[in-house]
Design an enzyme around this catalytic site. Sequence first.
Site, mmCIF file in Angstrom:
data_model
loop_
_atom_site.group_PDB
_atom_site.id
_atom_site.type_symbol
_atom_site.label_atom_id
_atom_site.label_comp_id
_atom_site.label_asym_id
_atom_site.label_seq_id
_atom_site.Cartn_x
_atom_site.Cartn_y
_atom_site.Cartn_z
ATOM 1 N N SER A 221 0.897 -1.073 -0.039
ATOM 2 C CA SER A 221 -0.052 -0.021 0.076
ATOM 3 C C SER A 221 0.742 1.186 0.074
ATOM 4 C CB SER A 221 -0.991 0.089 1.261
ATOM 5 O OG SER A 221 -0.150 0.120 2.462
ATOM 6 N N ARG A 225 0.287 3.444 -3.339
ATOM 7 C CA ARG A 225 -0.314 4.897 -2.987
ATOM 8 C C ARG A 225 0.567 6.059 -3.603
ATOM 9 N NH1 ARG A 225 0.042 4.873 2.058
ATOM 10 N NH2 ARG A 225 -1.904 3.815 2.392
ATOM 11 N N ASN A 229 -0.757 7.921 -6.915
ATOM 12 C CA ASN A 229 -1.071 9.311 -7.050
ATOM 13 C C ASN A 229 -0.239 9.890 -7.959
ATOM 14 O OD1 ASN A 229 -3.073 10.553 -4.875
ATOM 15 N ND2 ASN A 229 -1.928 8.837 -3.824
#
Lengths: 299, 156
Positions: A221, A225, A229
């Site tokens: 994660s 992440r 992004n």
Amino acid sequence: MSAEAHTSTEYIKHHLQNLTYGKLPAGYQRHDGETLQADTWTLAHSPQEAKDMGFSAFNVDTLGISLVLGLLFIWLFRKVAKSVTAGIPGGAQNFVEWVIEFIDNSVKGSFTGRNPLVAPLALTIFIWIFMMNFMDLVPIDWIPGVATLLGVPYLKAVPTTDPNATFGMSITVFFLVLYYSVKMKGLGGFVGELTLQPFGKFGLPANFFLEGVNLLAKPVSLALRLFGNMYAGEMIFILIALMGGAWAGASIGNLTLFGSQILLSLGWAIFHILIVTLQAFIFMTLTIVYLDMAHQEHH
Amino acid sequence: MNINATLIAQMIMFAIFVWFCMRFIWPPIVNALDARKKQIADGLAAADRGKHELELAAKRASESLHEAKMKASEIIAQAEKRAAQIVDDAKVAAQAEGDRQLAAAQANIQQEVFRAREQLRGQVAALVVAGAEKVLRREVDAKVHADLLEAVTNEL
């Protein structure tokens, strides 16, 4: 968008392809139809070539840019650290102290144990990721455009849009989490934590499954992440850049598109300043939290 | 977008950066920050101490001022007393001197009176003798009658 032969798809693909240097096997048919006689280390000239290089390849742009940015960070902070004074700080020292106090407060707020590694780790993560993310704000065509002029086939300016970079960091952090978990709780304690909760020893397989997922989700994660992004942000910059690329003479429609590109890229860039900083901060904070959990007996 | 050996290189690079940061960047800066914090705390403590000392000194100053005032008034009182005493002493001395001089003058006068009386007595004696001579119309032999004359003189 200088070459008239580029279509939108090619433009996007070009911008999303890393400059890859890797090994192509003997007998491989190159992008331009040439067949290799022996195993060759070379730059990939198409996304397919980069893919076919498999694991034995390096993304030169990711490595180079992250190395330069990392060295910039090291150089700036080392320069200040060498001439640091407890008296009245100068400009650079003021800035560096401000950053360090900010990191130090974050670490003190989230990390309850004692470990001299955590704060420097957090500082490196924050500044390095911030600088890598910040490359996103360099106008999208500048760096690849200059590279094309120099004859380099691909160049991705933002290292954090390469999962290699984000996973490189998150896996290193994961190793640290494993190391400190074992160091603080002992191997037995760590295995116990993985297998004996939340259901007690009779639910061992379920425990192991849940805790294993929990553990592995951390690096995945963390990396995805940041990557997601930045990749999405980059993608939107590319799409905005395409608007003005449809220029084909001065007409109302073309002028509107051109104006929209300027306004939208300005707006998105301003918004992106927030994302760039926020993602660096989230990566840092989660790293601190994970390491804190590794140091604690129960959580 | 492919996972490849870049991953390993990035991990190594990251580890080296973190190590360098931990070894050469973080400690000196944080030490300097701590040192400055301590300096500031020391400075504030010193300022507090100074303020306290100032208060004490002001108190001491007003105390000693008070004391000095007291002493001064005491001295003045003493001086006044002494002055009064001196005046008294002087009065007494003057009185005594006056008395003495008066006595001396009186003694002098007495003496003068005595002398004058003696003189007068002598003259009276001479006068008496002269008178007697005239009365007797004859010369009185002073030598012969010296005893007699002496006795007359003493009677006067």
